[in-house]
Design an enzyme around this catalytic site. Structure first.
Site, PDB file in Angstrom:
ATOM      1  CG  HIS A 117      -5.830  77.757   6.568  1.00 32.36           C
ATOM      2  ND1 HIS A 117      -5.535  79.187   5.965  1.00 32.36           N
ATOM      3  CD2 HIS A 117      -5.608  77.270   4.547  1.00 32.36           C
ATOM      4  CE1 HIS A 117      -6.485  78.874   5.251  1.00 32.36           C
ATOM      5  NE2 HIS A 117      -6.495  77.692   4.772  1.00 32.36           N
TER       6      HIS A 117
ATOM      7  N   GLY B  43      -1.819  73.217   8.434  1.00 34.53           N
ATOM      8  CA  GLY B  43      -1.609  72.857   7.417  1.00 34.53           C
ATOM      9  C   GLY B  43      -0.154  73.250   6.994  1.00 34.53           C
TER      10      GLY B  43
ATOM     11  CE1 TYR C  68      -5.816  69.781   7.733  1.00 36.93           C
ATOM     12  CE2 TYR C  68      -5.471  67.888   6.914  1.00 36.93           C
ATOM     13  CZ  TYR C  68      -4.990  69.429   7.209  1.00 36.93           C
ATOM     14  OH  TYR C  68      -4.192  70.258   6.528  1.00 36.93           O
TER      15      TYR C  68
END
Length: 273
Positions: A81, A125, A155
């Protein structure tokens, strides 16, 4: 990356920004290659938008398999991410409409198998993305790390379940608690990787697997994939449990650890929790 193709991403003209991915399509096999290595193929909004558009195109072309890979065989497959796109504080960093969450759902819902072809390290991610794929072919350079504990990110529940549904619970705990990478050989042992190939044979073995799948009944495989997706998600939690877990997450992203983790990452220093 070179592939013989009958449909490929056009290159931008002078003064245009190069697309963050490459695509190709041949013999019912679509290929999406991350091509933004200056950002270590981070899963930014722009890269994810391009990948989602490619999935739509491949669906229209009735692709029987899609391969996700990096365009370059570098040290990092994807850095995960894009941290600079996460909120700094006081808001859920991974809501339902986050681009990464949209990508994970698209991979799972795509009506044909999605195969991750992995050379290099997979972070955060991007590790969730690899697990969302139906099959994983990797070489000996591959490592996998899920890193929210490094930057204080709570998360989300769907992401945790994605790991728990595919890996032993003790391994999931170790990966989340330490944020350390596991190497390719251990990844094979725990079932994260389906096939481990030598680096010089990775592409050939991945394409061979994809072509074999593409030669089978697409209708049967599409139904099988959707049945497995639905059945693997058939472990409900009560509304009370969901609200309880969301409450725990809120305490983190409103708290000091999240602020410090994001600040430390952006300032390129170790976090001080």
């Amino acid at each position: 990356m070179t592939h013989a193709t009958d449909d490929s991403t056009p290159e931008g003209g002078p003064g245009t920004t190069p697309p963050p991915i490459q695509t190709s399509f041949q013999d019912h096999v679509g290929i999406i290659a991350f091509d933004h290595y200056s950002r270590r193929n981070a899963l930014s909004q722009s890269l994810i938008a391009a990948v989602l558009a490619a999935f739509e195109t491949f669906m229209a072309q009735q692709a029987r398999v899609v391969i996700l890979r990096s365009a370059l065989n570098e040290k990092v497959w994807s850095a995960g991410h894009s941290v600079d796109e996460l909120p700094k504080a006081d808001i859920d960093p991974l809501p339902y409409d986050d681009p990464l969450e949209q990508l994970l759902r698209a991979v799972k819902a795509f009506p044909a198998p999605v195969v991750a072809m992995v050379h290099g390290s997979v972070w955060g991610g991007a590790c969730d993305l690899v697990l969302a794929c139906d099959l994983v072919v990797a070489d000996e350079t591959a490592t996998f790390a899920i890193t929210p504990a490094k930057i204080g990110v709570p998360y989300n529940i769907v992401g945790i379940l994605n790991f728990m549904s595919q890996l032993p619970l003790s391994v999931v705990k170790e990966m989340f608690f330490t944020a350390d990478p596991i190497d390719a050989r251990r990844a094979v042992q725990i079932g994260l990787i389906n096939h481990l190939a030598p680096p010089d044979a990775l592409e050939a073995e991945t394409l061979a697997l994809a072509r074999k799948i593409a030669s089978r009944s697409p209708a049967a495989i599409s139904t099988l994939k959707e049945a497995m997706r639905a059945l693997s998600a058939a472990a409900p939690i009560t509304p009370d449990t969901y609200e309880y877990l969301q409450g725990l997450r809120r305490k983190v992203y409103f708290g000091p650890d999240y602020r410090e983790g994001i600040a430390a990452f952006l300032e390129k220093r170790p976090a001080r929790f």
